[in-house]
Design a protein around this motif. Structure first.
Motif, short mmCIF file in Angstrom:
data_model
loop_
_atom_site.label_atom_id
_atom_site.label_comp_id
_atom_site.label_asym_id
_atom_site.label_seq_id
_atom_site.Cartn_x
_atom_site.Cartn_y
_atom_site.Cartn_z
N PHE A 55 0.81 -1.22 0.00
CA PHE A 55 0.00 0.00 0.00
C PHE A 55 0.84 1.28 0.00
CE2 PHE A 55 -3.64 -2.52 2.18
CZ PHE A 55 -4.03 -3.01 0.95
N LYS A 56 2.15 1.14 0.18
CA LYS A 56 3.03 2.30 0.04
C LYS A 56 3.15 2.72 -1.42
CE LYS A 56 6.04 1.42 4.05
NZ LYS A 56 7.43 1.06 4.47
N VAL A 57 2.99 1.75 -2.32
CA VAL A 57 3.19 2.04 -3.74
C VAL A 57 1.92 1.91 -4.57
CG1 VAL A 57 5.61 1.34 -3.66
CG2 VAL A 57 3.87 -0.36 -4.22
N ALA A 58 0.92 1.20 -4.03
CA ALA A 58 -0.31 0.98 -4.80
C ALA A 58 -1.51 0.90 -3.85
CB ALA A 58 -0.21 -0.30 -5.62
N ARG A 59 -2.38 1.92 -3.93
CA ARG A 59 -3.52 1.99 -3.01
C ARG A 59 -4.85 2.13 -3.73
NH1 ARG A 59 -2.42 6.37 1.46
NH2 ARG A 59 -4.29 5.34 2.29
N THR A 60 -4.82 2.06 -5.06
CA THR A 60 -6.04 2.17 -5.86
C THR A 60 -6.08 1.03 -6.87
OG1 THR A 60 -5.08 3.52 -7.62
CG2 THR A 60 -5.91 4.69 -5.67
N PRO A 61 -7.25 0.74 -7.44
CA PRO A 61 -7.31 -0.31 -8.46
C PRO A 61 -6.35 -0.08 -9.62
CG PRO A 61 -9.52 0.22 -7.71
CD PRO A 61 -8.60 1.23 -7.08
N GLN A 62 -6.25 1.16 -10.09
CA GLN A 62 -5.37 1.45 -11.22
C GLN A 62 -3.91 1.26 -10.85
OE1 GLN A 62 -6.40 2.23 -14.54
NE2 GLN A 62 -4.28 1.52 -14.72
N GLU A 98 -13.89 -0.65 -14.51
CA GLU A 98 -14.82 -0.67 -15.65
C GLU A 98 -16.28 -0.52 -15.24
OE1 GLU A 98 -13.97 -4.38 -17.52
OE2 GLU A 98 -11.98 -3.77 -18.23
N LYS A 99 -16.65 -1.10 -14.10
CA LYS A 99 -18.06 -1.12 -13.73
C LYS A 99 -18.45 -0.27 -12.53
CE LYS A 99 -19.13 -5.69 -15.64
NZ LYS A 99 -19.79 -7.00 -15.37
N HIS A 100 -17.46 0.10 -11.71
CA HIS A 100 -17.81 0.77 -10.45
C HIS A 100 -17.03 2.07 -10.22
CE1 HIS A 100 -20.11 -2.79 -9.35
NE2 HIS A 100 -19.05 -3.54 -9.67
N THR A 107 -23.05 -3.61 -2.14
CA THR A 107 -24.11 -4.62 -2.12
C THR A 107 -23.48 -6.00 -2.22
OG1 THR A 107 -24.46 -4.79 -4.53
CG2 THR A 107 -25.65 -3.03 -3.34
N ARG A 108 -24.13 -6.98 -1.61
CA ARG A 108 -23.60 -8.34 -1.62
C ARG A 108 -23.48 -8.88 -3.04
NH1 ARG A 108 -23.76 -11.65 2.43
NH2 ARG A 108 -25.58 -10.65 3.38
N GLU A 109 -24.50 -8.65 -3.86
CA GLU A 109 -24.50 -9.19 -5.22
C GLU A 109 -23.32 -8.66 -6.02
OE1 GLU A 109 -28.23 -9.62 -3.26
OE2 GLU A 109 -27.10 -7.78 -3.69
N GLU A 110 -23.08 -7.36 -5.94
CA GLU A 110 -21.98 -6.76 -6.70
C GLU A 110 -20.63 -7.21 -6.17
OE1 GLU A 110 -23.56 -2.50 -8.29
OE2 GLU A 110 -23.40 -2.71 -6.12
N LEU A 111 -20.52 -7.34 -4.86
CA LEU A 111 -19.26 -7.80 -4.28
C LEU A 111 -18.95 -9.23 -4.67
CD1 LEU A 111 -19.52 -6.24 -0.70
CD2 LEU A 111 -17.72 -5.76 -2.37
N GLN A 112 -19.95 -10.10 -4.61
CA GLN A 112 -19.71 -11.50 -4.92
C GLN A 112 -19.48 -11.75 -6.41
OE1 GLN A 112 -22.69 -13.25 -1.55
NE2 GLN A 112 -21.79 -14.74 -2.91
N ALA A 113 -19.74 -10.74 -7.22
CA ALA A 113 -19.45 -10.85 -8.65
C ALA A 113 -17.98 -10.58 -8.94
CB ALA A 113 -20.32 -9.87 -9.44
N LEU A 114 -17.24 -10.12 -7.93
CA LEU A 114 -15.82 -9.84 -8.09
C LEU A 114 -15.00 -11.11 -7.88
CD1 LEU A 114 -15.66 -6.52 -6.01
CD2 LEU A 114 -15.75 -6.73 -8.51
#
Length: 210
Positions: A55-62, A98-100, A107-114
């Motif tokens: 997390f010192k070098v990467a703290r975001t999805p990108q 891409e989606k969020h 939401t549970r549904e969106e999380l479990q789709a990951l």
């Protein structure tokens, strides 16, 4: 177990630890998500050691994506199943972008789709990051719920559903953390520390250690 006894159990757990929380180190919902994915079949201590540098070098999805698979593995290779976890984290980062809009869904549904996110992980995120009264049943909670008689069940889903009904509403948000910590430090699998237990007289475990 009677409702009165269940209520007293959580009253005592609260008194002993008024503000329980996860032992994973994080600052954002995304960092928590990465940490929980990494924590499967690994200790929180080992995850915290790895993410402290990550997390010192990467703290975001990108930023995680920019590391690439080799770069990410360099930080998490000390954690079990790191190859699979690295692949899942990178796929999850792409979906979040891409989606969020790079945000962790609530939401549970969106999380479990990951990728890499099952029901237990989703419950942890919903509870810890978003304050929802969910209960993520891991091996500790499953053991405590069955051993004490609080919410016995043959599988984690049954135990989860029973706990959601059995835990008084006022304690439901923090029940997840109280039970995990109780299982981790007191109600141990092989040698439970019964003499130190704050709910000793309420527990219905027949093989309690005196």
């Amino acid at each position: 177990m009677s409702p009165a006894k269940r209520k007293e159990i959580f009253a005592r757990l609260k008194k002993a630890n008024p503000r329980p929380t996860t032992e994973l180190k994080y600052q954002t919902p995304f960092e928590l998500l990465v940490s929980v994915i990494l924590s499967a079949q690994a200790t929180d201590k080992s995850v915290n050691k790895a993410t402290a540098e990550l997390f010192k070098v990467a703290r975001t999805p990108q930023q995680i994506l920019d590391l690439g698979v080799r770069g990410l593995k360099r930080y998490i290779r000390t954690i079990g199943l790191y190859n699979t976890k690295a692949a899942n984290i990178l796929k999850t980062c792409r979906l979040l972008i891409e989606k969020h809009r790079s945000r962790v869904p609530a939401t549970r549904e969106e999380l479990q789709a990951l990728p890499g996110v099952g029901r237990k992980t989703a419950n942890v995120i919903l509870n810890t990051a978003f304050g929802q009264p969910t209960i993520a049943v891991d091996t500790h909670i499953f053991r405590v719920a069955n051993r004490t008689g609080l919410a016995p069940g043959k599988n984690v889903l049954v135990v989860e559903m029973k706990l959601l009904k059995a835990v008084p509403e006022e304690y439901r948000h923090d029940a997840h953390h109280w039970l995990i910590l109780h299982g981790r430090y007191t109600c141990l699998a092989r040698k439970p520390r019964c003499p130190e237990c704050v709910i000793y007289d309420l527990c219905e475990y027949r093989a309690k250690v005196k």
